[in-house]
Every structure is written in structure tokens, then in C-alpha cells.
Design a protein around this motif. Structure first.
Motif, PDB file in Angstrom:
ATOM      1  N   THR A 119       0.823  -1.207   0.000  1.00 37.88           N
ATOM      2  CA  THR A 119       0.000   0.000   0.000  1.00 37.88           C
ATOM      3  C   THR A 119       0.861   1.264   0.000  1.00 37.88           C
ATOM      4  OG1 THR A 119      -0.294  -0.236   2.413  1.00 37.88           O
ATOM      5  CG2 THR A 119      -2.052  -1.068   0.999  1.00 37.88           C
ATOM      6  N   ARG A 155     -14.308  -8.638   4.790  1.00 37.11           N
ATOM      7  CA  ARG A 155     -13.106  -7.991   5.302  1.00 37.11           C
ATOM      8  C   ARG A 155     -12.287  -7.336   4.194  1.00 37.11           C
ATOM      9  NH1 ARG A 155     -11.107  -9.034  10.470  1.00 37.11           N
ATOM     10  NH2 ARG A 155     -12.660 -10.090  11.736  1.00 37.11           N
ATOM     11  N   LEU A 159     -13.675  -2.499  -0.611  1.00 40.07           N
ATOM     12  CA  LEU A 159     -13.203  -1.513   0.366  1.00 40.07           C
ATOM     13  C   LEU A 159     -13.068  -0.150  -0.296  1.00 40.07           C
ATOM     14  CD1 LEU A 159     -10.556  -3.664   2.259  1.00 40.07           C
ATOM     15  CD2 LEU A 159     -12.998  -3.423   2.691  1.00 40.07           C
ATOM     16  N   GLU A 160     -13.170   0.897   0.496  1.00 47.21           N
ATOM     17  CA  GLU A 160     -13.270   2.248  -0.061  1.00 47.21           C
ATOM     18  C   GLU A 160     -11.936   2.970  -0.161  1.00 47.21           C
ATOM     19  OE1 GLU A 160     -16.185   4.430   2.092  1.00 47.21           O
ATOM     20  OE2 GLU A 160     -17.859   3.204   1.372  1.00 47.21           O
ATOM     21  N   SER A 161     -10.909   2.505   0.552  1.00 49.55           N
ATOM     22  CA  SER A 161      -9.641   3.231   0.544  1.00 49.55           C
ATOM     23  C   SER A 161      -8.507   2.292   0.922  1.00 49.55           C
ATOM     24  CB  SER A 161      -9.681   4.396   1.533  1.00 49.55           C
ATOM     25  OG  SER A 161      -9.728   3.911   2.872  1.00 49.55           O
ATOM     26  N   ASP A 163      -6.420   3.020   3.164  1.00 54.41           N
ATOM     27  CA  ASP A 163      -6.396   3.062   4.627  1.00 54.41           C
ATOM     28  C   ASP A 163      -7.277   1.956   5.205  1.00 54.41           C
ATOM     29  OD1 ASP A 163      -4.695   5.216   4.573  1.00 54.41           O
ATOM     30  OD2 ASP A 163      -6.253   6.706   5.012  1.00 54.41           O
ATOM     31  N   GLU A 164      -8.420   1.698   4.569  1.00 57.55           N
ATOM     32  CA  GLU A 164      -9.305   0.639   5.048  1.00 57.55           C
ATOM     33  C   GLU A 164      -8.670  -0.733   4.819  1.00 57.55           C
ATOM     34  OE1 GLU A 164     -12.453  -1.432   6.721  1.00 57.55           O
ATOM     35  OE2 GLU A 164     -11.788   0.645   6.925  1.00 57.55           O
ATOM     36  N   ASP A 166      -5.496  -1.314   4.945  1.00 58.67           N
ATOM     37  CA  ASP A 166      -4.509  -1.413   6.024  1.00 58.67           C
ATOM     38  C   ASP A 166      -5.168  -1.758   7.358  1.00 58.67           C
ATOM     39  OD1 ASP A 166      -2.432  -0.849   4.308  1.00 58.67           O
ATOM     40  OD2 ASP A 166      -2.215   1.248   4.930  1.00 58.67           O
ATOM     41  N   ARG A 167      -6.340  -1.181   7.630  1.00 60.49           N
ATOM     42  CA  ARG A 167      -7.023  -1.480   8.901  1.00 60.49           C
ATOM     43  C   ARG A 167      -7.436  -2.946   8.967  1.00 60.49           C
ATOM     44  NH1 ARG A 167      -8.870   3.980   8.344  1.00 60.49           N
ATOM     45  NH2 ARG A 167     -10.677   3.361   7.106  1.00 60.49           N
ATOM     46  N   GLN A 168      -7.917  -3.473   7.861  1.00 60.88           N
ATOM     47  CA  GLN A 168      -8.319  -4.877   7.854  1.00 60.88           C
ATOM     48  C   GLN A 168      -7.108  -5.799   8.016  1.00 60.88           C
ATOM     49  OE1 GLN A 168     -11.253  -5.998   8.129  1.00 60.88           O
ATOM     50  NE2 GLN A 168     -12.516  -4.218   7.616  1.00 60.88           N
ATOM     51  N   THR A 204      -8.895  -1.820  -4.812  1.00 58.41           N
ATOM     52  CA  THR A 204      -9.399  -0.602  -4.169  1.00 58.41           C
ATOM     53  C   THR A 204      -8.876   0.640  -4.870  1.00 58.41           C
ATOM     54  OG1 THR A 204      -9.595  -1.730  -2.038  1.00 58.41           O
ATOM     55  CG2 THR A 204      -9.448   0.672  -1.997  1.00 58.41           C
TER      56      THR A 204
END
Length: 295
Positions: A119, A155, A159-161, A163-164, A166-168, A204
Motif C-alpha cells: 500500500t 473484510r 473496500l473504499e480506501s 487506509d481501510e 490497512d485497517r483490515q 481498491t
């Protein structure tokens, strides 16, 4: 690609597939072009550059440890200053997991390279892409939702970004590290969720850029090189009949140097064909790991 001097960059390029990709790009591009061979150890980078065959594009070594949070952004800024943009970026940096590795102990370092490294590369270099550029992430046929229990599909799907993404990844990483993933539906082999997350990152970003990129002749995709005959792969399987890195690189070089197929954009591509992301995409079944990837 455009007619100005080309600039290409390959991460994880001091050995194996990455080294073969650099050599293949250098042979196919011209003397006015530059191929950046990057890795996390400067001595190994220089050794690999020194061993490159003569002719074709200039091969230039640069230090790039994708696990370092600011490294990709820093190198992207340098290349923008030197060249104004880039034409080819191939993300190939990988931390491999061995049969004796305890996932709980290695997963934090593992995702720093394979997932957050991906990412970071996408964020840093996507804005530098020139018209007709290629941005490829080397992943695996394991990187589809077919490999994951349906209860976990949300999961990594739609996903929208970044950053999302990375969070997952961080949530899964923490579950592996504390042992709770073992009692859930997660696969025991850390490579599977990691590869799925790599492809999810490409999908994404592609969803945000598709219309503009295709209008500019840009290809953004994940790619699977298949099993490769390397010492690391040999720790797991009999790879005597698997392609060499140089042979495995050929299909990726075709994507880089050939015309853009819009069907490939934002997808996972193997041997020139799109691998379905999810069961709802139609054909596609889980692929045994030994048939899927370099590791």
C-alpha cells in the motif's frame, strides 16, 4: 508507452523474479531508458547491478526497504525530481515464510513488507504514472476470495480506501499474533490472507482511478507468476519442473510492454487471463498452494 525516455522501477529486485524482471526490462528497453533495481540491502543491490548484462537500458541501483514507512515516498520524490514521472513500477518485495516459522512470531514483520509495503508503494508511485504507464503488484493465485471462508469475505471486498485495506490487515495481523485467529475462520497459512489483501489493495485503488487511467492508457493490476523454481520454494515443494525466474518473468513483461487489455485493469492476472475475485464473478475455484504461487 510514450516516446520520451522510459523510467522503470522494480522492488525486491536483488534475486529471483525481481532480478529477472529488471534484466528483462533492461534488455527490452533502449539506451536512453533507466531501470531502477531496488532492495533493502545496498551491498546486494550494487552486486546485482554490477552483474547485469551489458546493453539495453541503464540499470541503476537504489535502496528501498518497503517495510520502512517513509522509504517509498522518499524514493518517489527523488524519481519525480530526476525524471518527472515513471512508466513502469513492479512491486515484487516479499518476506517469505518458511515451514518452521511460527505465524504468531513473524506476522508483524511479514505484513510490514508484503501488505503495508504494497500500500505504501501504491500511494507513493501511482501519482507519478505517466500516460501508458504500468503499475503491477506481484501477488498470487491465492489472492482471491475463493481461498477465504465466506464469513470473512467482507473484510477485503469492495473496500473504499487503502487506509481501510490497512485497517483490515492490521486486525487480521493482531488476531494471528495473539492466537485468536486459530479459533476463528482464518486460514492457518498466513500467506493466504496476505495475498488476498494485496489484491484487495490493487482493486481498491483501481476503483478510484479506472476511468482516468484507461483513458490515459495506464494499466494497474495484480499479477501471479505461478510457481517458480527457487531455493525458498524448494523448502515447501518439489519445484524441479517449475519455471526459472527468467521464464516466469516473461508473462509479466508481456503485460508491461504489450497493449492494455481493459479487462485486466484492477484485476489479478495470471498467464494473460483474469482470475475471478469472488464466487459471484463466475468461474473460479480454490487453487492448491503448490499450483498457485512462488510463496
Amino acid at each position: 508507452m510514450n516516446e520520451m525516455s522510459k523510467v522503470a522501477l522494480v522492488t525486491g529486485a536483488t534475486q529471483g523474479l525481481g532480478l529477472a524482471l529488471v534484466e528483462g526490462l533492461a534488455q527490452r528497453l533502449g539506451p536512453a531508458d533507466t531501470v531502477y533495481l531496488t532492495g533493502r540491502n545496498l551491498d546486494r543491490v550494487q552486486e546485482a547491478v554490477d552483474a547485469m548484462p551489458a546493453g539495453g537500458a541503464r540499470v541503476r541501483g537504489e535502496l528501498l526497504d518497503v517495510a520502512e514507512p517513509a522509504a517509498a515516498e522518499r524514493l518517489a520524490a527523488q524519481l519525480k525530481s530526476r525524471h518527472g514521472g515513471v512508466d513502469v513500477v513492479i512491486g515484487n518485495a516479499v518476506m517469505r515464510v518458511g515451514p518452521d516459522d511460527d505465524p504468531r512470531r513473524i506476522v508483524r514483520d511479514y505484513v510490514q513488507v508484503n501488505n503495508f509495503g504494497t500500500t505504501r508503494l501504491l500511494r507513493a508511485f501511482a501519482p507519478l504514472l505517466r500516460d501508458d504507464a504500468r503499475l503491477l503488484v506481484v501477488a498470487s493465485s491465492l489472492g482471491t476470495l475463493h481461498q477465504l471462508a465466506p464469513v470473512l469475505h467482507h473484510r477485503f471486498d469492495a473496500l473504499e480506501s487503502l487506509d481501510e485495506v490497512d485497517r483490515q490487515v492490521a486486525a487480521w495481523r493482531d488476531a494471528v499474533a495473539d492466537g485468536s485467529a486459530r479459533s476463528g475462520a482464518w486460514p492457518g497459512f498466513v500467506n493466504i490472507p496476505s495475498k488476498i489483501a494485496q489484491v484487495a489493495a490493487v482493486r481498491t485503488l483501481a476503483a478510484q482511478r479506472r476511468e482516468t487511467d484507461l483513458a490515459r492508457g495506464i494499466l494497474l493490476a495484480a499479477v501471479c507468476p505461478g510457481m517458480i523454481n527457487t531455493p525458498t520454494s524448494a523448502l515447501w515443494w518439489n519445484v524441479a519442473d517449475a519455471p526459472t525466474p527468467a521464464r516466469a518473468a516473461l508473462a509479466l513483461l508481456d503485460l508491461v510492454l504489450g497493449p492494455v487489455d481493459p479487462a485486466h485493469y484492477g484485476e489479478l492476472v495470471r498467464g494473460g487471463k483474469v482470475l475471478p475475485w469472488s464466487p459471484s464473478d463466475g468461474a473460479g475455484q480454490p487453487i492448491p498452494y503448490a499450483a498457485a504461487s512462488r510463496g
